[in-house]
Design an enzyme around this catalytic site. Structure first.
Site, PDB file in Angstrom:
ATOM      1  N   GLU A 235      27.022  57.918  71.124  1.00 16.25           N
ATOM      2  CA  GLU A 235      27.432  58.680  69.804  1.00 16.25           C
ATOM      3  C   GLU A 235      26.802  58.326  68.687  1.00 16.25           C
ATOM      4  O   GLU A 235      27.290  57.218  67.852  1.00 16.25           O
ATOM      5  CB  GLU A 235      29.138  58.545  69.637  1.00 16.25           C
ATOM      6  CG  GLU A 235      29.547  59.417  68.087  1.00 16.25           C
ATOM      7  CD  GLU A 235      31.096  59.180  67.946  1.00 16.25           C
ATOM      8  OE1 GLU A 235      31.636  59.672  67.332  1.00 16.25           O
ATOM      9  OE2 GLU A 235      31.611  58.376  68.747  1.00 16.25           O
TER      10      GLU A 235
ATOM     11  N   HIS B  64      31.014  55.034  61.256  1.00 16.59           N
ATOM     12  CA  HIS B  64      29.596  54.315  61.667  1.00 16.59           C
ATOM     13  C   HIS B  64      28.922  53.610  60.633  1.00 16.59           C
ATOM     14  O   HIS B  64      28.769  53.936  59.225  1.00 16.59           O
ATOM     15  CB  HIS B  64      28.773  55.634  62.174  1.00 16.59           C
ATOM     16  CG  HIS B  64      29.369  56.142  63.453  1.00 16.59           C
ATOM     17  ND1 HIS B  64      28.557  56.344  64.587  1.00 16.59           N
ATOM     18  CD2 HIS B  64      30.210  56.999  63.673  1.00 16.59           C
ATOM     19  CE1 HIS B  64      29.343  56.999  65.573  1.00 16.59           C
ATOM     20  NE2 HIS B  64      30.546  57.267  65.062  1.00 16.59           N
TER      21      HIS B  64
ATOM     22  N   HIS C  64      29.067  64.308  63.392  1.00 16.19           N
ATOM     23  CA  HIS C  64      28.691  63.529  62.180  1.00 16.19           C
ATOM     24  C   HIS C  64      27.375  64.369  61.438  1.00 16.19           C
ATOM     25  O   HIS C  64      26.236  63.645  61.270  1.00 16.19           O
ATOM     26  CB  HIS C  64      28.224  62.375  62.617  1.00 16.19           C
ATOM     27  CG  HIS C  64      29.544  61.462  63.207  1.00 16.19           C
ATOM     28  ND1 HIS C  64      30.205  60.881  62.454  1.00 16.19           N
ATOM     29  CD2 HIS C  64      29.824  61.414  64.207  1.00 16.19           C
ATOM     30  CE1 HIS C  64      31.460  60.224  62.975  1.00 16.19           C
ATOM     31  NE2 HIS C  64      31.269  60.480  64.278  1.00 16.19           N
TER      32      HIS C  64
ATOM     33  N   HIS D 167      34.339  65.800  68.409  1.00 16.75           N
ATOM     34  CA  HIS D 167      35.527  65.737  67.490  1.00 16.75           C
ATOM     35  C   HIS D 167      35.684  66.670  66.305  1.00 16.75           C
ATOM     36  O   HIS D 167      35.494  66.507  65.277  1.00 16.75           O
ATOM     37  CB  HIS D 167      36.091  64.410  66.975  1.00 16.75           C
ATOM     38  CG  HIS D 167      35.132  63.632  66.288  1.00 16.75           C
ATOM     39  ND1 HIS D 167      34.184  63.819  65.221  1.00 16.75           N
ATOM     40  CD2 HIS D 167      34.691  62.000  66.402  1.00 16.75           C
ATOM     41  CE1 HIS D 167      33.257  62.953  65.030  1.00 16.75           C
ATOM     42  NE2 HIS D 167      33.668  62.083  65.800  1.00 16.75           N
TER      43      HIS D 167
ATOM     44  N   ASN E 169      36.330  66.943  62.477  1.00 17.15           N
ATOM     45  CA  ASN E 169      36.115  65.382  61.916  1.00 17.15           C
ATOM     46  C   ASN E 169      34.532  65.311  61.794  1.00 17.15           C
ATOM     47  O   ASN E 169      33.862  65.441  62.730  1.00 17.15           O
ATOM     48  CB  ASN E 169      36.825  64.521  62.633  1.00 17.15           C
ATOM     49  CG  ASN E 169      38.138  64.535  62.479  1.00 17.15           C
ATOM     50  OD1 ASN E 169      38.980  65.123  63.460  1.00 17.15           O
ATOM     51  ND2 ASN E 169      38.776  64.306  61.647  1.00 17.15           N
TER      52      ASN E 169
ATOM     53  N   ASP F 197      38.972  59.357  71.933  1.00 18.38           N
ATOM     54  CA  ASP F 197      38.175  58.432  70.643  1.00 18.38           C
ATOM     55  C   ASP F 197      38.948  57.126  70.624  1.00 18.38           C
ATOM     56  O   ASP F 197      39.040  56.520  69.691  1.00 18.38           O
ATOM     57  CB  ASP F 197      38.257  59.177  69.373  1.00 18.38           C
ATOM     58  CG  ASP F 197      37.159  58.848  68.465  1.00 18.38           C
ATOM     59  OD1 ASP F 197      36.182  58.145  69.038  1.00 18.38           O
ATOM     60  OD2 ASP F 197      37.196  58.849  67.452  1.00 18.38           O
TER      61      ASP F 197
ATOM     62  N   GLY G  55      38.172  55.853  64.967  1.00 22.56           N
ATOM     63  CA  GLY G  55      38.697  56.162  66.117  1.00 22.56           C
ATOM     64  C   GLY G  55      40.039  56.587  66.006  1.00 22.56           C
ATOM     65  O   GLY G  55      40.626  56.936  64.923  1.00 22.56           O
TER      66      GLY G  55
END
Length: 378
Positions: free
Chosen positions: A132, A144, A198, A219, A222, A278, A313
């Protein structure tokens, strides 16, 4: 489970698609031999009474960052993977893609090596690897580390293509901001499951990535461009494009149940929404906090957050996710169970014509959905 023949009876049996009632499952050597009517169970058979619990294929979780008190990022080794997989097996997940969160090139290569070693050694539950990052968008970085996010270069691509030839399954989450469509195409042609996530990319950009070979989103809702009136974003691309599947963190924290309901209804097939945990280091433990690359993450009220409140997470296992789907969203039980078993299993299977989820790695799910545990493994 021992190698002695045993028959499970007295509860619904999920075969990956349907809930079978008034049936019994016969096992020998840890593998399913037959599903038969309960009336055919002989008096000489060793019988386990499910007492109303559900017998199901083990959960398949394609996004597992940690568990058992450790994070994959902290020590990307086969030893760490064994500990994480063991923690999740105790929660009913018999196959995982251990997931490395955005890190250095050196850490990423160590993670690839660790996954290859674990698979070769037959570490139970390790089905491959999920990277990821680090080729994500800073604008949608979530938890991240922005300092480690960067474009994919040719050396990165070469390592990924090498890993794809060795691992049974490799998922890579990327953002169009930091990868090119030729790179996506090269990964897809090598068998990599390219997942968009992301990212703040537009609908048209995401659709171009799908054309190049991206088949998944990480996800759903998100850390991605949202569905808007004039710009559908990645959410719109996922829901409207039947080639795409998407992981979903169904904890009623990351995504509101009514939003899940709308997405579940709107999703075009054959791509499907599947469940992911997650999960982080706290999975399978009573820990109240842990550290990710030196950053404190607290566990409180079903949430895992950085000190600034950013979700980091999820504090979730897949039985909880199934419960959210069935009780708060209204998804029928067979669909919810498939989203945790046969749907993700199909996504990572390289042989699309093979049976994807048999009752050979089996779990017993409490009738009230309070938990699950492995009971039969081939």
């Amino acid at each position: 489970m021992t190698d002695q023949p045993v028959t499970f009876t007295g509860g619904p049996i999920f075969d990956g698609q349907k809930l079978r009632t008034n049936m019994a499952a016969r096992f020998a050597g840890g593998a399913l031999q037959a599903l038969v009517p309960e009336a055919e169970v002989g008096a000489d058979e060793t019988v386990v009474d499910l007492s109303g619990d559900i017998l199901s294929p083990g959960y398949v979780d394609l996004q597992v960052n940690g568990g058992g008190g450790v994070m994959f990022n902290d020590d990307p080794s086969a030893r760490t993977l064994a500990r994480i997989a063991s923690a999740h097996r105790a929660l009913g997940t018999t196959s995982i893609l251990p997931t490395l969160i955005t890190d250095t090139a050196e850490k990423t290569r160590a993670a690839i090596d660790a996954a290859i070693e674990a698979v070769k050694a037959g570490v139970p539950g390790v089905a491959g690897l999920h990277l990821e990052g680090p080729h994500l968008s800073e604008a949608r970085k979530g938890a991240h580390d922005a300092k480690l996010i960067r474009p994919m270069d040719e050396e990165d691509l070469a390592f990924i293509l090498m890993a794809a030839q060795t691992l049974p399954a490799l998922m890579v989450t990327v953002a169009p901001e930091n990868v090119t469509t030729p790179q996506i195409q090269a990964m897809a042609e090598a068998g990599v499951i390219v997942s968009l996530g992301h990212t703040d990319a537009s609908f048209d950009t995401c659709m171009a990535c799908v054309k190049a070979g991206a088949r998944c989103a990480t996800h759903l809702f998100n850390a991605m461009s949202q569905l808007g009136s004039r710009e559908p974003g990645l959410v719109g691309a996922v829901l409207s494009n039947g080639l795409m599947s998407a992981g979903l963190i169904a904890d009623a924290v990351h995504v509101h149940p009514e939003t899940i309901r709308a997405a579940w209804t709107a999703k075009q097939g054959p791509g499907q929404i599947f469940l992911v945990s997650d999960a982080m280091a706290v999975a399978g433990t009573g820990l109240s906090e842990f550290r990710l690359e030196g950053r404190l993450i607290r566990r409180e009220n079903g949430r895992l957050t950085l000190q600034d409140g950013t979700l980091a997470g999820a504090d979730l296992d897949l039985t909880q996710a199934v419960r959210v789907l069935t009780e708060k969203v209204g998804v029928p039980m067979p669909e919810a169970l498939a989203a945790a078993t046969s749907v993700p299993a199909a996504l990572i299977s390289k042989d699309k014509n093979a049976p994807l989820q048999k009752l050979s790695q089996t779990i017993r799910i409490a009738s009230d959905l309070s938990g699950a545990r492995a009971v039969a493994e081939g």
